[in-house]
Enzyme design. Sequence first.
Site, mmCIF file in Angstrom:
data_model
loop_
_atom_site.group_PDB
_atom_site.id
_atom_site.type_symbol
_atom_site.label_atom_id
_atom_site.label_comp_id
_atom_site.label_asym_id
_atom_site.label_seq_id
_atom_site.Cartn_x
_atom_site.Cartn_y
_atom_site.Cartn_z
ATOM 1 N N SER A 24 9.973 9.756 12.591
ATOM 2 C CA SER A 24 9.784 9.564 14.171
ATOM 3 C C SER A 24 10.884 10.457 14.783
ATOM 4 C CB SER A 24 9.875 8.320 14.658
ATOM 5 O OG SER A 24 8.815 7.528 13.980
HETATM 6 N N1 SAH Z 1 9.852 4.548 10.372
HETATM 7 C C1 SAH Z 1 9.664 5.791 9.734
HETATM 8 C C2 SAH Z 1 8.249 6.356 10.269
HETATM 9 C C3 SAH Z 1 7.353 6.812 9.237
HETATM 10 S S1 SAH Z 1 5.888 7.480 10.009
HETATM 11 C C4 SAH Z 1 10.644 6.437 9.427
HETATM 12 O O1 SAH Z 1 11.876 6.085 10.217
HETATM 13 O O2 SAH Z 1 10.663 7.630 8.959
HETATM 14 C C5 SAH Z 1 4.795 6.225 9.784
HETATM 15 C C6 SAH Z 1 4.576 5.428 8.328
HETATM 16 O O3 SAH Z 1 3.605 4.356 8.359
HETATM 17 C C7 SAH Z 1 3.962 6.449 7.405
HETATM 18 O O4 SAH Z 1 4.866 6.595 6.299
HETATM 19 C C8 SAH Z 1 2.853 5.887 6.927
HETATM 20 O O5 SAH Z 1 2.288 5.916 5.582
HETATM 21 C C9 SAH Z 1 2.984 4.188 7.078
HETATM 22 N N2 SAH Z 1 1.864 3.430 7.345
HETATM 23 C C10 SAH Z 1 0.693 3.841 7.973
HETATM 24 N N3 SAH Z 1 -0.127 2.848 7.873
HETATM 25 C C11 SAH Z 1 0.398 1.730 7.248
HETATM 26 C C12 SAH Z 1 0.267 0.637 6.757
HETATM 27 N N4 SAH Z 1 -0.928 -0.099 6.911
HETATM 28 N N5 SAH Z 1 1.183 -0.140 5.982
HETATM 29 C C13 SAH Z 1 2.314 0.269 5.838
HETATM 30 N N6 SAH Z 1 2.725 1.455 6.209
HETATM 31 C C14 SAH Z 1 1.801 2.368 6.669
#
Ligand code: SAH
Length: 217
Positions: free
Chosen positions: A67
């Site tokens: 993000s």
């Molecule tokens: N918090 C992260 C942001 C990652 S983007 C950071 O600091 O880098 C969002 C993430 O959510 C992605 O890696 C995606 O694979 C995950 N995601 C999407 N749907 C999900 C679900 N149902 N359960 C767990 N993770 C999920």
Amino acid sequence: MKIEKDSYRHKGLRKILINSLREKGITDEVVLEAMNEVPRHRFLDTVFDNIAYEDRAFNIGSGQTISQPYTVAYQTQLLRVKPNDKILEIGTGSAYQASVLAEMGAQVFTIERHKNLFTNKDLYALQKYPQIKFFYGDGFEGLPTYAPFDKVIITCAAPFIPPKLVVQMKPGGIMILPLNEYDSQRMIRVTKESDGSISEEHFDKFSFVPMLSGKSK
Ligand code: SAH
């Protein structure tokens, strides 16, 4: 490959980023201080080294992104983190957001549905913050075994407020999530009242990768 060092150059760029977040309206100095401590470049591939402290999202593989720092600061500020809070995060991704929460003294339980991201998570987070527990699974299910949680943070675009996560919140607990609204997401704070009912507060609009059900290989 990951760069090991946190050089004066990285620290300087981080200070500039933190000042820019303050200028964009982030007021919680505890959040800003934590973000000033966590070396964001360590969560990215070395090709991003020169731009890791720009206020932008970057690719982290598997079609996912780390993000934007402003978004991390915004969600973390709304979460009202207190030391020793037990926090459930949905969407580990790079583990940067989880590390910011851990830096603030929280105990973090974070779930990722992408096998590759779960497996390749940054070693820095693993070594520096033993108070982060990593899980490979579907965030819609939460972690019933470890519930209840003081706080829940969803870092992917949720199609609705996941009911199982509401069940796993303590009374008085809060959940921050970007909720789908047309082509982007509205940041929402859900508070669970002592009678189990929920109230919602609505904030600004953001753009996240989608929250998908089920695990991915
Ligand atoms: N918090 C992260 C942001 C990652 S983007 C950071 O600091 O880098 C969002 C993430 O959510 C992605 O890696 C995606 O694979 C995950 N995601 C999407 N749907 C999900 C679900 N149902 N359960 C767990 N993770 C999920």
